[in-house]
Motif scaffolding. Structure first.
Motif, PDB file in Angstrom:
ATOM      1  N   UNK A  11      33.594  48.135  21.004  1.00 12.00           N
ATOM      2  CA  UNK A  11      33.345  46.750  21.404  1.00 12.00           C
ATOM      3  C   UNK A  11      33.205  45.851  20.179  1.00 12.00           C
ATOM      4  N   UNK A  12      32.430  46.314  19.205  1.00  9.20           N
ATOM      5  CA  UNK A  12      32.202  45.516  17.999  1.00  9.20           C
ATOM      6  C   UNK A  12      33.494  45.324  17.207  1.00  9.20           C
ATOM      7  N   UNK A  13      34.318  46.376  17.129  1.00  9.99           N
ATOM      8  CA  UNK A  13      35.589  46.273  16.405  1.00  9.99           C
ATOM      9  C   UNK A  13      36.493  45.236  17.072  1.00  9.99           C
ATOM     10  N   UNK A  14      36.543  45.262  18.405  1.00 10.18           N
ATOM     11  CA  UNK A  14      37.347  44.276  19.112  1.00 10.18           C
ATOM     12  C   UNK A  14      36.834  42.871  18.904  1.00 10.18           C
ATOM     13  N   UNK A  15      35.517  42.736  18.884  1.00  7.50           N
ATOM     14  CA  UNK A  15      34.891  41.427  18.700  1.00  7.50           C
ATOM     15  C   UNK A  15      35.169  40.874  17.298  1.00  7.50           C
ATOM     16  N   UNK A  16      35.078  41.738  16.289  1.00 11.09           N
ATOM     17  CA  UNK A  16      35.271  41.294  14.908  1.00 11.09           C
ATOM     18  C   UNK A  16      36.735  40.958  14.626  1.00 11.09           C
ATOM     19  N   UNK A  17      37.653  41.762  15.162  1.00 11.61           N
ATOM     20  CA  UNK A  17      39.071  41.579  14.846  1.00 11.61           C
ATOM     21  C   UNK A  17      39.765  40.540  15.712  1.00 11.61           C
ATOM     22  N   UNK A  18      39.095  40.045  16.747  1.00 15.14           N
ATOM     23  CA  UNK A  18      39.715  39.038  17.616  1.00 15.14           C
ATOM     24  C   UNK A  18      40.009  37.771  16.816  1.00 15.14           C
ATOM     25  N   UNK A  19      41.265  37.309  16.817  1.00 16.21           N
ATOM     26  CA  UNK A  19      41.596  36.102  16.058  1.00 16.21           C
ATOM     27  C   UNK A  19      40.803  34.897  16.540  1.00 16.21           C
ATOM     28  N   UNK A  20      40.312  34.129  15.588  1.00 18.68           N
ATOM     29  CA  UNK A  20      39.541  32.935  15.911  1.00 18.68           C
ATOM     30  C   UNK A  20      39.367  32.110  14.655  1.00 18.68           C
ATOM     31  N   UNK A  21      38.318  31.314  14.617  1.00 18.78           N
ATOM     32  CA  UNK A  21      38.094  30.446  13.465  1.00 18.78           C
ATOM     33  C   UNK A  21      37.893  31.250  12.181  1.00 18.78           C
ATOM     34  N   UNK A  22      37.139  32.350  12.249  1.00 18.90           N
ATOM     35  CA  UNK A  22      36.894  33.175  11.056  1.00 18.90           C
ATOM     36  C   UNK A  22      38.206  33.689  10.482  1.00 18.90           C
ATOM     37  N   UNK A  23      39.026  34.266  11.349  1.00 21.44           N
ATOM     38  CA  UNK A  23      40.323  34.819  10.930  1.00 21.44           C
ATOM     39  C   UNK A  23      41.185  33.717  10.323  1.00 21.44           C
ATOM     40  N   UNK A  24      41.198  32.565  10.960  1.00 21.64           N
ATOM     41  CA  UNK A  24      42.047  31.461  10.502  1.00 21.64           C
ATOM     42  C   UNK A  24      41.631  30.973   9.120  1.00 21.64           C
ATOM     43  N   UNK A  25      40.329  30.833   8.896  1.00 19.07           N
ATOM     44  CA  UNK A  25      39.847  30.353   7.601  1.00 19.07           C
ATOM     45  C   UNK A  25      40.130  31.367   6.496  1.00 19.07           C
ATOM     46  N   UNK A  26      39.972  32.652   6.793  1.00 14.68           N
ATOM     47  CA  UNK A  26      40.256  33.685   5.801  1.00 14.68           C
ATOM     48  C   UNK A  26      41.738  33.649   5.402  1.00 14.68           C
ATOM     49  N   UNK A  27      42.616  33.559   6.391  1.00 13.49           N
ATOM     50  CA  UNK A  27      44.050  33.512   6.099  1.00 13.49           C
ATOM     51  C   UNK A  27      44.389  32.258   5.301  1.00 13.49           C
ATOM     52  N   UNK A  28      43.842  31.126   5.713  1.00 12.89           N
ATOM     53  CA  UNK A  28      44.150  29.876   5.036  1.00 12.89           C
ATOM     54  C   UNK A  28      43.733  29.915   3.567  1.00 12.89           C
ATOM     55  N   UNK A  29      42.543  30.435   3.271  1.00 15.75           N
ATOM     56  CA  UNK A  29      42.077  30.487   1.886  1.00 15.75           C
ATOM     57  C   UNK A  29      42.773  31.581   1.088  1.00 15.75           C
ATOM     58  N   UNK A  30      43.159  32.670   1.758  1.00 18.17           N
ATOM     59  CA  UNK A  30      43.881  33.732   1.061  1.00 18.17           C
ATOM     60  C   UNK A  30      45.257  33.268   0.598  1.00 18.17           C
ATOM     61  N   UNK A  31      45.789  32.225   1.236  1.00 23.00           N
ATOM     62  CA  UNK A  31      47.049  31.653   0.778  1.00 23.00           C
ATOM     63  C   UNK A  31      46.886  31.016  -0.595  1.00 23.00           C
ATOM     64  N   UNK A  32      45.685  30.534  -0.889  1.00 28.28           N
ATOM     65  CA  UNK A  32      45.425  29.944  -2.199  1.00 28.28           C
ATOM     66  C   UNK A  32      45.332  31.019  -3.271  1.00 28.28           C
ATOM     67  N   UNK A  33      44.575  32.072  -2.989  1.00 33.30           N
ATOM     68  CA  UNK A  33      44.451  33.176  -3.937  1.00 33.30           C
ATOM     69  C   UNK A  33      43.748  34.344  -3.280  1.00 33.30           C
ATOM     70  N   UNK A  34      43.936  35.520  -3.855  1.00 33.68           N
ATOM     71  CA  UNK A  34      43.244  36.712  -3.361  1.00 33.68           C
ATOM     72  C   UNK A  34      41.735  36.529  -3.472  1.00 33.68           C
ATOM     73  N   UNK A  35      41.303  35.959  -4.595  1.00 31.16           N
ATOM     74  CA  UNK A  35      39.868  35.759  -4.818  1.00 31.16           C
ATOM     75  C   UNK A  35      39.263  34.857  -3.749  1.00 31.16           C
ATOM     76  N   UNK A  36      39.960  33.770  -3.430  1.00 29.54           N
ATOM     77  CA  UNK A  36      39.455  32.838  -2.418  1.00 29.54           C
ATOM     78  C   UNK A  36      39.393  33.504  -1.051  1.00 29.54           C
ATOM     79  N   UNK A  37      40.417  34.295  -0.732  1.00 29.48           N
ATOM     80  CA  UNK A  37      40.442  34.972   0.557  1.00 29.48           C
ATOM     81  C   UNK A  37      39.318  35.972   0.713  1.00 29.48           C
ATOM     82  N   UNK A  38      39.107  36.783  -0.315  1.00 30.38           N
ATOM     83  CA  UNK A  38      38.049  37.797  -0.248  1.00 30.38           C
ATOM     84  C   UNK A  38      36.674  37.140  -0.222  1.00 30.38           C
TER      85      UNK A  38
END
Length: 219
Positions: A11-38
Motif C-alpha cells: 500500500x505504501x509503495x503504491x501511495x509513494x509512487x503514484x504520480x502527483x505534485x511530488x513526482x512532477x516537481x522532482x522531474x521538473x527540477x531534475x531537468x535542471x540538474x541531477x543535484x537539483x533533482x536529488x
C-alpha cells in the motif's frame, strides 16, 4: 511472516509512487540538474516525515478536526503549487528562443560555490514544501496507519515502524526518479523536449493548485 506489514509495504509503495505534485516537481527540477533533482527528492521525503510524525503523535487529528486550520493548509498548498506551475510555464516560454542543443552536456555544473549551494537549498525547499503543504496527506496517514496495527499490540512502536517505512520508500523512489531523468538527460534536455516537459509539468502543477483552491472556495 507479518502479513499486515507485507500488506502495508504494498500500500505504501503504491501511495509513494503514484504520480502527483511530488513526482512532477522532482522531474521538473531534475531537468535542471541531477543535484537539483536529488535535493528535491530528499525534500519530498522530509515532507513525508513531517506528515507521518504528525500522524504518529496524533496531531493530524487536530488538523482534521479544525476545518479552518485544514482550509488554511489547503490554501497555502494550492497557492504554492500555482507558484511552482507558473514558474515552470514561464521557463517553457523563455526556452522558446533556444535553438542550440548544447544542453546535452554534463547534468551538473562544475561549480560548487555559493550559487550551487543556493540552488540545492532552493530545490530541497521546493520538494519539502510541495509535500508538507499537501492537506490530504494528514488525513491519509491518520486513517491508514491505525489499520495496520495488530490488535493488542502497542500502537506507538508499530506506527513509528510504519512511518519509517513510508519515508524509506520515498528516499528510494524519488531519488531514483531524479537519477533516471538525469540518465535520460541527453534526450530530455534537448530544447524542444525540455520546453514540452516544462509546459506539461507547469500545467499539471497549476491544475493541482487550482483544484485545491477550488475545494477551499466550495468547502
Amino acid at each position: 511472516m507479518d502479513g499486515q506489514l507485507i500488506a502495508f509495504t504494498g500500500v505504501a509503495a503504491g501511495m509513494v509512487t503514484m504520480p502527483g505534485a511530488d513526482f512532477t516537481v522532482v522531474v521538473r527540477n531534475a531537468l535542471d540538474s541531477r543535484r537539483a533533482g536529488v535535493a528535491t527528492a530528499i525534500g519530498v521525503a522530509g515532507g513525508l516525515l513531517v506528515h507521518t510524525a504528525l500522524a504518529v503523535a496524533g496531531l493530524a487529528a487536530v488538523l482534521v478536526a479544525v476545518p479552518a486550520l485544514f482550509s488554511a493548509v489547503q490554501l497555502l498548498g494550492g497557492v504554492y503549487l500555482l507558484y511552482l506551475g507558473a514558474g515552470a510555464l514561464t521557463a517553457a516560454v523563455r526556452r522558446r528562443g533556444a535553438h542550440a542543443d548544447s544542453a546535452t552536456g554534463p547534468a551538473d555544473p562544475p561549480a560548487d560555490g555559493p550559487a550551487a549551494l543556493l540552488g540545492t537549498a532552493r530545490s530541497l525547499r521546493q520538494g519539502f514544501l510541495t509535500n508538507a503543504l499537501n492537506p490530504k496527506a494528514p488525513v491519509l496517514f491518520l486513517s491508514l496507519l491505525p489499520q495496520f496495527v495488530p490488535a493488542g499490540e502497542p500502537a506507538l512502536p508499530r506506527t513509528l515502524l510504519l512511518a519509517t517505512m513510508v519515508v524509506a520508500l520515498a528516499l528510494v523512489w524519488f531519488p531514483a526518479v531524479a537519477l533516471l531523468v538525469d540518465r535520460l538527460g541527453g534526450l530530455l534536455r534537448r530544447p524542444r523536449v525540455t520546453r514540452a516537459l516544462e509546459a506539461v509539468t507547469g500545467t499539471l502543477l497549476t491544475t493541482l493548485g487550482g483544484i485545491l483552491l477550488v475545494e477551499v472556495v466550495l468547502a
